[in-house]
Design an enzyme around this catalytic site. Structure first.
Site, PDB file in Angstrom:
ATOM      1  N   PHE A 289       0.875  -1.181   0.000  1.00  0.00           N
ATOM      2  CA  PHE A 289       0.000   0.000   0.000  1.00  0.00           C
ATOM      3  C   PHE A 289       0.906   1.223   0.000  1.00  0.00           C
ATOM      4  O   PHE A 289       1.816   1.323   0.836  1.00  0.00           O
ATOM      5  CB  PHE A 289      -0.876   0.048   1.264  1.00  0.00           C
ATOM      6  CG  PHE A 289      -1.558   1.398   1.424  1.00  0.00           C
ATOM      7  CD1 PHE A 289      -2.851   1.598   0.979  1.00  0.00           C
ATOM      8  CD2 PHE A 289      -0.887   2.482   2.001  1.00  0.00           C
ATOM      9  CE1 PHE A 289      -3.464   2.854   1.097  1.00  0.00           C
ATOM     10  CE2 PHE A 289      -1.494   3.726   2.125  1.00  0.00           C
ATOM     11  CZ  PHE A 289      -2.779   3.912   1.667  1.00  0.00           C
ATOM     12  N   GLU A 290       0.667   2.138  -0.900  1.00  0.00           N
ATOM     13  CA  GLU A 290       1.359   3.431  -0.872  1.00  0.00           C
ATOM     14  C   GLU A 290       0.469   4.451  -1.550  1.00  0.00           C
ATOM     15  O   GLU A 290      -0.111   4.148  -2.588  1.00  0.00           O
ATOM     16  CB  GLU A 290       2.659   3.406  -1.698  1.00  0.00           C
ATOM     17  CG  GLU A 290       3.779   2.582  -1.173  1.00  0.00           C
ATOM     18  CD  GLU A 290       4.996   2.570  -2.127  1.00  0.00           C
ATOM     19  OE1 GLU A 290       4.810   2.563  -3.359  1.00  0.00           O
ATOM     20  OE2 GLU A 290       6.108   2.570  -1.619  1.00  0.00           O
ATOM     21  N   ILE A 291       0.374   5.619  -0.959  1.00  0.00           N
ATOM     22  CA  ILE A 291      -0.107   6.781  -1.714  1.00  0.00           C
ATOM     23  C   ILE A 291       1.073   7.741  -1.657  1.00  0.00           C
ATOM     24  O   ILE A 291       1.596   8.010  -0.568  1.00  0.00           O
ATOM     25  CB  ILE A 291      -1.368   7.409  -1.090  1.00  0.00           C
ATOM     26  CG1 ILE A 291      -2.507   6.390  -1.058  1.00  0.00           C
ATOM     27  CG2 ILE A 291      -1.783   8.658  -1.886  1.00  0.00           C
ATOM     28  CD1 ILE A 291      -3.790   6.902  -0.399  1.00  0.00           C
TER      29      ILE A 291
END
Ligand SMILES: Nc1nc2c(ncn2[C@@H]2O[C@H](COP(=O)(O)OP(=O)(O)O)[C@@H](O)[C@H]2O)c(=O)[nH]1
Ligand SMILES: [Mg+2]
Length: 402
Positions: A289-291
């Protein structure tokens, strides 16, 4: 004997006649009580107090009544950021990524309709494109990774790399003998943000197959990142498997020595090291998960960092993951307040769950995760360190989840 047979025949015949008579008589009963759906002419209001009986008589589909309550808008109005989801996947991942997309769309993107870029070292097949395009509410784009971004650089000693894979296989290190996993980690570390399809965007949200989201997200997370001047974010953090990165910190120190200008003043060294930078404590943000901000990854600072790690060869001579690589980069080259912990994004990637701490939040956002599964306050998570380093107050109720 013959008399009783005749008697039996008579009874059977009489019964048969009765049955035939029953069917003929019941099928001739008028069937007006079963109007077909949408056939307004045959409808009579079923109860005298049906509120819109008059309307029902003239509108099609009048067997149902209109909802007179005000419903929230189907999409959230307003402008959008220059942002996209991004997924690296194989054709065989189609059904696992389909599940992830459905989660992301249901909880977030159906309200925002952001684009989705899919990247693959092979050509995507029609099936993959058809299924994923049908699921994504924004535009979908499909890119093939150039060969030079998914192969051994010429400075890598193939025999040495092969020997390492053998040794790691014997030690049963996860993905230890995999060549493709190493290409994947190197690609996610140094290339996905430079793919031609990604150059159109400033922000990305990475999604992997088989991930789940458990709470509604009712605001634009990309806009949040921009307005709060964030560059990188996470939901889960943990300690890396030491055997996969024995010399990653040495390579990092080599980089900081040569490029002191890239190190942020207010960095997160405390998150990464317990002795002021001498050794790495193996804490990292989980990068499935990465933003994040693509311009940061495309900056000289990040590219210099990746290039110097790549030259050191650890993607192949060890099994460096993109998670510690991104995390060390964010920890050293961003200021502390540019890294955000999304407590409100409830997320699962096997085997860990981030379930937001705070019951009222979970109720208000229709969360379906069990707070007992939350990994944040577990001893193997590094999220407590993140709070402590930033002098942030831990969410109320965290003690009960330890
Ligand atoms: N195109 C392509 N994608 C891959 C390959 N290996 C892994 N991926 C993708 O890379 C990401 C990480 O892989 P995954 O198997 O989930 O690794 P894990 O989460 O570390 O267990 C996922 O999005 C996968 O779909 C590969 O050989 N080719
Ligand atoms: Mg995965």
């Amino acid at each position: 004997m013959a008399g009783s047979q005749r008697y039996m025949r008579y009874i059977v015949f009489a019964l048969f006649a009765l049955i035939v008579f029953y069917f003929i008589s019941s099928s001739s009963v008028p069937s007006a009580s079963w109007p077909s759906y949408g056939d307004s002419t045959s409808i009579t209001p079923s109860t005298p107090d049906t509120p819109n009986a008059a309307v029902s008589a003239v509108t099609p589909h009048a067997s149902t009544t209109p909802n007179e309550k005000t419903l929230p808008p189907a999409t959230i109005p307003g402008d959008r950021m220059n942002a996209t989801f991004v997924t690296l996947a194989r054709n065989s991942d189609v059904w696992e990524i389909a599940k992830s997309i459905r989660h992301v769309e249901d909880r977030f993107n159906r309200k925002f309709n952001y684009d989705w870029v899919f990247l693959n070292d092979d050509d995507f097949d029609d099936e993959f494109k058809k299924i994923t395009t049908a699921l994504v509410s924004g535009k979908t784009k499909y890119g093939k990774i150039p060969k030079e971004h998914w192969s051994f650089p010429e400075w890598i000693d193939q025999d040495k790399a092969a020997k390492v894979r053998e040794e790691m296989k014997e030690k049963k290190i996860i993905y230890g003998d995999s060549v493709s996993y190493r290409h994947m980690c190197r690609y996610e570390s140094g290339f996905f943000f430079r793919h031609p399809l990604m150059l159109d965007y400033e922000w990305y949200w990475r999604v992997e197959p088989s991930v789940e989201l458990y709470c509604d997200i009712n605001y634009d997370t990309f806009k949040f990142m921009a307005e709060k001047k964030k560059k990188y974010s996470f939901t889960l953090s943990l300690y890396e498997y030491v055997e996969t990165i024995p010399t990653l910190w040495d390579a990092t120190k080599n980089f900081t020595k040569h490029y002191p200008q890239h190190i942020a003043k207010d960095n997160s060294m405390k998150f990464l090291s317990d002795d002021g930078g001498e050794t790495y404590n193996h804490c990292h943000f989980w990068s499935n998960f990465e933003i994040g901000n693509l311009n940061w990854l495309r900056s000289d600072a990040y590219i210099d960092f990746f290039t110097s790690l790549d030259k050191a060869g650890g993607f192949f001579y060890e099994r460096w993951g993109d998670a510690p690589v991104h995390s060390i980069a964010a920890g050293l080259m961003l200021n502390k307040d540019e890294i955000h912990f999304f407590n409100d994004i409830a997320y699962y990637h096997v085997p860990f769950t981030h379930c937001p701490t705070g019951e009222q939040y979970r109720l208000d956002h229709k969360c379906s995760c069990n707070p007992k599964d939350n990994f944040d306050w577990n001893g193997y998570s590094c999220t407590s360190r993140f709070y402590e380093m930033n002098n942030m107050q831990k969410p109320a109720g965290y003690e009960k989840e330890q």
